[in-house]
Write a protein that holds these residues in place. Structure first.
Motif, PDB file in Angstrom:
ATOM      1  N   GLN A   1      44.016  42.172  36.018  1.00 48.84           N
ATOM      2  CA  GLN A   1      44.919  41.702  37.064  1.00 48.84           C
ATOM      3  C   GLN A   1      46.298  42.338  36.893  1.00 48.84           C
ATOM      4  O   GLN A   1      46.930  42.765  37.865  1.00 48.84           O
ATOM      5  CB  GLN A   1      45.009  40.181  37.029  1.00 48.84           C
ATOM      6  N   LYS A   2      46.774  42.408  35.655  1.00 44.84           N
ATOM      7  CA  LYS A   2      48.073  43.010  35.385  1.00 44.84           C
ATOM      8  C   LYS A   2      48.091  44.493  35.732  1.00 44.84           C
ATOM      9  O   LYS A   2      49.138  45.050  36.064  1.00 44.84           O
ATOM     10  CB  LYS A   2      48.435  42.819  33.906  1.00 44.84           C
ATOM     11  N   GLU A   3      46.929  45.132  35.640  1.00 43.98           N
ATOM     12  CA  GLU A   3      46.861  46.566  35.917  1.00 43.98           C
ATOM     13  C   GLU A   3      46.814  46.863  37.414  1.00 43.98           C
ATOM     14  O   GLU A   3      46.833  48.033  37.812  1.00 43.98           O
ATOM     15  CB  GLU A   3      45.650  47.172  35.212  1.00 43.98           C
ATOM     16  N   GLY A   4      46.735  45.823  38.248  1.00 43.51           N
ATOM     17  CA  GLY A   4      46.892  46.010  39.684  1.00 43.51           C
ATOM     18  C   GLY A   4      45.637  46.312  40.473  1.00 43.51           C
ATOM     19  O   GLY A   4      45.726  46.731  41.630  1.00 43.51           O
ATOM     20  N   TYR A   5      44.472  46.087  39.898  1.00 43.35           N
ATOM     21  CA  TYR A   5      43.249  46.312  40.657  1.00 43.35           C
ATOM     22  C   TYR A   5      43.115  45.274  41.767  1.00 43.35           C
ATOM     23  O   TYR A   5      43.614  44.149  41.661  1.00 43.35           O
ATOM     24  CB  TYR A   5      42.022  46.201  39.741  1.00 43.35           C
ATOM     25  N   GLU A   6      42.412  45.651  42.849  1.00 41.38           N
ATOM     26  CA  GLU A   6      42.094  44.680  43.879  1.00 41.38           C
ATOM     27  C   GLU A   6      41.230  43.582  43.277  1.00 41.38           C
ATOM     28  O   GLU A   6      40.281  43.863  42.539  1.00 41.38           O
ATOM     29  CB  GLU A   6      41.344  45.357  45.036  1.00 41.38           C
ATOM     30  N   MET A   7      41.560  42.346  43.604  1.00 41.07           N
ATOM     31  CA  MET A   7      40.890  41.225  42.960  1.00 41.07           C
ATOM     32  C   MET A   7      40.424  40.202  43.987  1.00 41.07           C
ATOM     33  O   MET A   7      41.118  39.925  44.962  1.00 41.07           O
ATOM     34  CB  MET A   7      41.839  40.539  41.967  1.00 41.07           C
TER      35      MET A   7
ATOM     36  N   LEU B   1      33.669  44.962  39.102  1.00 42.73           N
ATOM     37  CA  LEU B   1      33.377  44.353  37.813  1.00 42.73           C
ATOM     38  C   LEU B   1      33.754  42.883  37.833  1.00 42.73           C
ATOM     39  O   LEU B   1      34.846  42.517  38.268  1.00 42.73           O
ATOM     40  CB  LEU B   1      34.184  45.083  36.735  1.00 42.73           C
ATOM     41  N   SER B   2      32.838  42.039  37.379  1.00 44.45           N
ATOM     42  CA  SER B   2      33.122  40.615  37.244  1.00 44.45           C
ATOM     43  C   SER B   2      33.342  40.287  35.776  1.00 44.45           C
ATOM     44  O   SER B   2      32.494  40.591  34.937  1.00 44.45           O
ATOM     45  CB  SER B   2      31.968  39.775  37.794  1.00 44.45           C
ATOM     46  N   VAL B   3      34.475  39.693  35.492  1.00 49.58           N
ATOM     47  CA  VAL B   3      34.834  39.360  34.119  1.00 49.58           C
ATOM     48  C   VAL B   3      35.552  38.022  34.106  1.00 49.58           C
ATOM     49  O   VAL B   3      35.839  37.441  35.146  1.00 49.58           O
ATOM     50  CB  VAL B   3      35.736  40.443  33.486  1.00 49.58           C
ATOM     51  N   ALA B   4      35.839  37.558  32.918  1.00 45.27           N
ATOM     52  CA  ALA B   4      36.547  36.288  32.769  1.00 45.27           C
ATOM     53  C   ALA B   4      37.591  36.417  31.681  1.00 45.27           C
ATOM     54  O   ALA B   4      37.669  37.402  30.955  1.00 45.27           O
ATOM     55  CB  ALA B   4      35.556  35.165  32.434  1.00 45.27           C
ATOM     56  N   ALA B   5      38.418  35.377  31.591  1.00 53.25           N
ATOM     57  CA  ALA B   5      39.358  35.187  30.488  1.00 53.25           C
ATOM     58  C   ALA B   5      40.303  36.379  30.319  1.00 53.25           C
ATOM     59  O   ALA B   5      40.891  36.864  31.273  1.00 53.25           O
ATOM     60  CB  ALA B   5      38.581  34.884  29.210  1.00 53.25           C
ATOM     61  N   LEU B   6      40.444  36.864  29.065  1.00 51.20           N
ATOM     62  CA  LEU B   6      41.448  37.868  28.741  1.00 51.20           C
ATOM     63  C   LEU B   6      41.229  39.169  29.513  1.00 51.20           C
ATOM     64  O   LEU B   6      42.184  39.799  29.976  1.00 51.20           O
ATOM     65  CB  LEU B   6      41.445  38.154  27.238  1.00 51.20           C
ATOM     66  N   SER B   7      39.971  39.574  29.656  1.00 57.19           N
ATOM     67  CA  SER B   7      39.692  40.812  30.391  1.00 57.19           C
ATOM     68  C   SER B   7      40.177  40.709  31.825  1.00 57.19           C
ATOM     69  O   SER B   7      40.751  41.657  32.376  1.00 57.19           O
ATOM     70  CB  SER B   7      38.188  41.115  30.361  1.00 57.19           C
ATOM     71  N   ALA B   8      39.952  39.556  32.466  1.00 54.68           N
ATOM     72  CA  ALA B   8      40.413  39.352  33.840  1.00 54.68           C
ATOM     73  C   ALA B   8      41.928  39.383  33.910  1.00 54.68           C
ATOM     74  O   ALA B   8      42.513  39.975  34.828  1.00 54.68           O
ATOM     75  CB  ALA B   8      39.882  38.025  34.379  1.00 54.68           C
TER      76      ALA B   8
END
Length: 539
Positions: free
Chosen positions: A285-291, A274-281
């Protein structure tokens, strides 16, 4: 385990190449024989991603099966099967079925695809393209020089290129592109979406209306159907020219308009990446998904400066709007750590960044004075047309009050995709666009695709000295940062466009989804013949 996978392309890249038509794709497999290019690659280096998922070495025999399902917020506004009439979004939808002649890697190298090699003439007035033999379109017809010429001639007729003026067939698998003068962007522009190759046999048999919405190409997947504003499906091409590929059984594009629903689906495990920006990203990121992340492009306002009756034709009005914006505040409120303030186009790239740029930081008093000098002491009313398929709704909401505070009374317009497409292909006669432009593998070509292109953004008046600067920028053997910066400086001084943020493209992955194209090309490039899934994710 998960039954279905969903891959979501970041809307930011649905522009362009959006408009640049960039539809970069991966290099041929190491098992495929290719002839080395006979010319030195022409391109530029872009910023490397800050991180990428760990590369997994798996035997090819263990990669087969499964369907990747992707989602877009809107369907294609322009044809997907007739590239000369398409746009960046259309090219992205059609990418599993259609292929370009070459591709451009993340670091700007030219990679052969349907063209195996190429040679510039001694006078640099023509380019020989040696085409790959033995390639079939999905309808069984041959890919050859006459079909390639037909495709490239359509681009000339549609005025979608100024690079070549005619195409000759030299032999069954060699064509010659003729141009009035050498441009260092010619090769990279041959990788853009408008050059996607489609079957002339299918076009001749079924006609243009059918061809527009039925892409018949040489790609790893065969187009099955498109249910308008609902779903597009592709099945595996078992006769694909890259031996042993693709690995997937199919690809599906869903159209899901609600961005919140997409994030929820990813959290549930229904999305592969999933590609997202801003608050969703920030939250993901805090939830630990590979980024994975990379510098993307510039968000900006595009005033209708070519319309003489418009207030935006006055440079002081454009400067006033720039001074009205508090970019630092916009970065903090809209970026959530994935954006930076922008006072020029592509500020993070070494080849484009102006080292001595004097930023137009927010100064409301100066903005009001400039409006007074322009003849608008009480301000004026205008409209802001938002590229809502790319620009988050929070952006116009944050920008409009800043403009209104200095006297520019903004009405926000959110046109549908088709209507917005007419603005950048046919022009707009009032106000400005709230738009975004992606990074380019060759900024000399990218700049002219957006500004000064014979079709795109005709409501923008380029500044004095622009054409001379562009000619010099494109004439150098290799892209020259100083010449590119000279053109950008002209546009900054003229405030041809009003940049406000540079965004970072961020992509999150579920474990077991493999997208090698993101590592070698761009996070926005879904190289469908390279992608594969772990066994537990296959149907």
């Amino acid at each position: 385990m998960r039954k279905r996978l969903l891959f979501v392309l970041f809307g930011f890249l649905l522009i362009a190449a959006l408009l640049l038509g960039a539809c970069d794709k991966a290099a041929p497999s190491a098992t495929t024989t290719t002839q080395a290019a006979t010319t030195k690659p022409v391109g530029t280096t872009t910023a490397a991603p800050t991180s990428l998922p760990t590369t997994v070495t798996t035997p090819a025999s263990d990669k087969y099966g499964g369907v990747v399902k992707a989602a877009f917020t809107v369907g294609p506004p322009l044809p997907i099967g007739y590239p000369s009439e398409g746009s960046g979004n259309s090219y992205t939808f059609a990418a599993p079925a259609l292929e370009t002649l070459i591709r451009v890697t993340r670091d700007g190298k030219i990679v052969p695809i349907l063209a195996e090699s190429w040679d510039f003439s001694q006078d640099n007035k023509s380019l020989l393209l040696h085409l790959r033999k033995g390639v079939k379109f999905h309808d069984g017809s041959d890919f050859n020089a006459s079909v390639c010429k037909w495709n490239l001639d359509l681009i000339i007729a549609a005025k979608k290129t100024t690079d070549w003026t005619s195409v000759d067939v030299v032999d069954d698998y060699t064509i010659r592109l003729n141009f009035p003068s050498y441009k260092n962007s010619i090769l990279t522009n041959l990788a853009t979406g408008v050059t996607l190759q489609v079957s002339k046999a299918s076009f001749d048999k079924n006609g243009i209306e059918w061809a527009r919405w039925n892409p018949v190409g040489t790609g790893p997947f065969i187009f099955v159907e498109y249910k308008r504003d609902s779903k597009m499906t592709f099945k595996k091409n078992t006769n694909y020219w890259q031996q042993g590929k693709p690995y997937l059984d199919g690809v599906e594009w869903d159209i899901i308009s609600d961005a919140t629903v997409l994030v929820v689906a990813f959290n549930k495990g229904d999305l592969s990446f999933l590609s997202v920006a801003a608050l969703s990203a920030q939250n993901l990121q805090k939830e630990g998904y590979e980024m994975a992340s990379e510098q993307a492009g510039t968000l900006l306002l595009m005033p209708c400066s070519a319309v003489k009756s418009s207030p935006w034709a006055n440079v002081n009005v454009r400067l006033a709007a720039s001074y009205a914006l508090n970019r630092e505040a916009l970065r903090a409120s809209l970026g959530f750590g994935f954006a930076k303030e922008a006072y020029q186009i592509y500020p993070s790239f070494a080849q484009t960044a102006l080292p001595d740029l004097i930023p137009t930081k927010q100064d409301t008093a100066k903005a009001k004075q400039l409006l007074k000098e322009a003849g608008y002491p009480s301000g004026f009313k205008t409209v802001m047309h938002v590229f809502k398929q790319v620009i988050p709704p929070t952006h116009p909401t944050a920008i409009a009050p800043m403009l209104q505070a200095v006297g520019i009374d903004v009405t926000v317009d959110n046109p549908e995709a088709g209507k917005y497409a007419t603005y950048y292909t046919s022009g707009w006669d009032d106000g400005l666009l709230l738009h975004a432009i992606i990074d380019s593998r060759n900024y000399a070509g990218g700049l002219t695709s957006y500004f000064g292109h014979p079709v795109n953004f005709t409501s923008i008046q380029t500044p004095a000295g622009w054409q001379a600067g562009v000619d010099a920028m494109q004439a150098s053997k290799e892209p020259d940062p100083k010449l590119i910066q000279n053109v950008i400086r002209l546009m900054v001084d003229d405030m041809t466009f009003i940049p406000y943020l540079e965004e970072t493209r961020v992509q999150f992955y579920q474990k077991g989804v493999h997208d090698p194209g993101a590592q070698n090309y761009s996070l926005a490039s879904f190289i469908s013949e390279e992608a594969w899934l772990d066994k537990n994710l296959r149907k």
